[in-house]
Design a protein around this motif. Structure first.
Motif, PDB file in Angstrom:
ATOM      1  N   HIS A  84      24.541  35.275  29.069  1.00 21.64           N
ATOM      2  CA  HIS A  84      23.976  34.173  29.842  1.00 21.64           C
ATOM      3  C   HIS A  84      24.079  34.413  31.348  1.00 21.64           C
ATOM      4  N   TYR A  85      24.918  35.359  31.741  1.00 19.21           N
ATOM      5  CA  TYR A  85      25.134  35.633  33.166  1.00 19.21           C
ATOM      6  C   TYR A  85      24.494  36.944  33.619  1.00 19.21           C
ATOM      7  N   TYR A  86      23.868  37.668  32.702  1.00 19.39           N
ATOM      8  CA  TYR A  86      23.293  38.970  33.041  1.00 19.39           C
ATOM      9  C   TYR A  86      22.252  38.861  34.150  1.00 19.39           C
ATOM     10  N   LYS A  87      21.408  37.808  34.064  1.00 20.55           N
ATOM     11  CA  LYS A  87      20.320  37.664  35.047  1.00 20.55           C
ATOM     12  C   LYS A  87      20.852  37.554  36.460  1.00 20.55           C
ATOM     13  N   GLU A  88      21.952  36.821  36.607  1.00 23.04           N
ATOM     14  CA  GLU A  88      22.510  36.584  37.943  1.00 23.04           C
ATOM     15  C   GLU A  88      23.339  37.757  38.453  1.00 23.04           C
ATOM     16  N   GLY A  89      23.754  38.633  37.536  1.00 26.25           N
ATOM     17  CA  GLY A  89      24.641  39.727  37.930  1.00 26.25           C
ATOM     18  C   GLY A  89      23.920  40.783  38.739  1.00 26.25           C
ATOM     19  N   GLN A  90      24.525  41.180  39.854  1.00 25.26           N
ATOM     20  CA  GLN A  90      23.937  42.237  40.689  1.00 25.26           C
ATOM     21  C   GLN A  90      24.732  43.528  40.591  1.00 25.26           C
ATOM     22  N   ALA A  91      25.892  43.439  39.979  1.00 26.55           N
ATOM     23  CA  ALA A  91      26.723  44.623  39.730  1.00 26.55           C
ATOM     24  C   ALA A  91      27.620  44.281  38.541  1.00 26.55           C
ATOM     25  N   ILE A  92      28.041  45.320  37.836  1.00 24.76           N
ATOM     26  CA  ILE A  92      28.908  45.115  36.675  1.00 24.76           C
ATOM     27  C   ILE A  92      30.168  45.950  36.838  1.00 24.76           C
ATOM     28  N   ILE A  93      31.293  45.321  36.560  1.00 23.71           N
ATOM     29  CA  ILE A  93      32.539  46.074  36.414  1.00 23.71           C
ATOM     30  C   ILE A  93      32.883  46.020  34.932  1.00 23.71           C
ATOM     31  N   PHE A  94      32.945  47.181  34.300  1.00 20.23           N
ATOM     32  CA  PHE A  94      33.222  47.237  32.865  1.00 20.23           C
ATOM     33  C   PHE A  94      34.591  47.894  32.690  1.00 20.23           C
ATOM     34  N   VAL A  95      35.507  47.140  32.102  1.00 25.14           N
ATOM     35  CA  VAL A  95      36.897  47.601  32.019  1.00 25.14           C
ATOM     36  C   VAL A  95      37.229  48.055  30.602  1.00 25.14           C
ATOM     37  N   ILE A  96      37.884  49.221  30.528  1.00 26.52           N
ATOM     38  CA  ILE A  96      38.287  49.779  29.232  1.00 26.52           C
ATOM     39  C   ILE A  96      39.798  49.995  29.251  1.00 26.52           C
ATOM     40  N   ASP A  97      40.455  49.612  28.168  1.00 25.77           N
ATOM     41  CA  ASP A  97      41.870  49.950  27.993  1.00 25.77           C
ATOM     42  C   ASP A  97      41.913  51.388  27.467  1.00 25.77           C
ATOM     43  N   SER A  98      42.287  52.327  28.340  1.00 27.47           N
ATOM     44  CA  SER A  98      42.240  53.761  27.974  1.00 27.47           C
ATOM     45  C   SER A  98      43.233  54.121  26.880  1.00 27.47           C
ATOM     46  N   SER A  99      44.182  53.225  26.614  1.00 27.75           N
ATOM     47  CA  SER A  99      45.195  53.531  25.603  1.00 27.75           C
ATOM     48  C   SER A  99      44.813  52.956  24.235  1.00 27.75           C
ATOM     49  N   ASP A 100      43.737  52.172  24.205  1.00 25.26           N
ATOM     50  CA  ASP A 100      43.332  51.507  22.958  1.00 25.26           C
ATOM     51  C   ASP A 100      42.294  52.370  22.237  1.00 25.26           C
ATOM     52  N   LYS A 101      42.783  53.457  21.626  1.00 27.53           N
ATOM     53  CA  LYS A 101      41.857  54.407  20.986  1.00 27.53           C
ATOM     54  C   LYS A 101      41.129  53.780  19.808  1.00 27.53           C
ATOM     55  N   LEU A 102      41.859  52.915  19.087  1.00 26.41           N
ATOM     56  CA  LEU A 102      41.268  52.288  17.898  1.00 26.41           C
ATOM     57  C   LEU A 102      40.028  51.474  18.242  1.00 26.41           C
ATOM     58  N   ARG A 103      40.052  50.840  19.398  1.00 28.00           N
ATOM     59  CA  ARG A 103      38.934  49.953  19.732  1.00 28.00           C
ATOM     60  C   ARG A 103      37.940  50.580  20.705  1.00 28.00           C
ATOM     61  N   MET A 104      38.067  51.871  20.953  1.00 27.27           N
ATOM     62  CA  MET A 104      37.122  52.534  21.864  1.00 27.27           C
ATOM     63  C   MET A 104      35.699  52.404  21.310  1.00 27.27           C
ATOM     64  N   VAL A 105      35.581  52.456  19.984  1.00 26.03           N
ATOM     65  CA  VAL A 105      34.267  52.351  19.350  1.00 26.03           C
ATOM     66  C   VAL A 105      33.694  50.934  19.503  1.00 26.03           C
TER      67      VAL A 105
END
Ligand code: GTP
Ligand code: MG
Length: 183
Positions: A84-105
């Protein structure tokens, strides 16, 4: 470019990846300005962060940008709010837990869904990735995270990945500097 502008930033990523911790570190009021006690207070604050419910909006200024950050909850039941907020977004910060191998997929699935969304797909919106929690012993390198998420396939948007430790604030400035230099 994004310089000296007001910019809406969407902060996305799975629950527990560190989004709120990162945003708290980026808020200028949260930087240590000398006073020892003040620093202790702030550290306590960093540890008191709780899972975000729904989302929260944070506004702050850096030297060159006026940020409105949408700190979205990463919990499964709230992820349907993101779009619902994609239209208003002008930049994205996408955060990944580098230690969470199980949920990388799972992180990859959410990223692919994002990239294929009609409000994102055909826009040259910059995406900053934080391979967060690099301080943890079993954390994957940012190169490895980048490979697992197939970031090299993103050809129509500027993107950048930084390893970060949001608790200590490491790597965050590099990321924001990149974001501020994009157009
Ligand atoms: P949701 O709001 O549920 O989507 O989670 P979030 O992505 O906002 O994560 P949050 O910032 O609440 O952090 C989750 C937990 O990870 C907290 O206990 C943080 O202290 C911890 N954390 C965040 N970043 C790091 C990091 O770089 N290293 C370590 N070791 N822990 C971190
Ligand atoms: Mg949060």
């Amino acid at each position: 470019g994004l310089k000296k502008k007001e910019v809406n930033v969407l902060c996305l990523g799975l629950d527990n990846s560190g989004k709120t911790t990162i945003i708290n570190q980026l808020k200028p009021t949260n930087s240590c300005l000398g006073e020892k006690n003040w620093c202790h207070l702030l550290q306590a604050q960093a540890q008191d962060i709780v899972p975000t419910i729904g989302f929260s909006i944070e506004k702050f200024k850096t030297s060159s940008l006026s940020f409105t950050v949408f700190d979205m909850s990463g919990q499964g039941r709230y992820r349907n709010l993101w779009e619902h907020y994609y239209k208003e977004g002008q930049a994205i910060i996408f955060v990944i837990d580098s230690s969470d191998k199980l949920r990388m997929v799972v992180a990859k699935e959410e990223l692919d869904t994002l990239l294929n969304h009609p409000d994102i797909k055909h826009r040259r919106i910059p995406i900053l990735f934080f391979a967060n929690k690099m301080d943890l012993r079993d954390a994957l390198s940012s190169v490895k995270v980048s490979q697992l998420l197939c970031l090299e396939n993103i050809k129509d948007k500027p993107w950048h990945i930084c390893a970060s430790n949001a608790v200590q604030g490491e790597g965050l400035q590099e990321g924001v500097d990149w974001l501020q230099g994009t157009d």
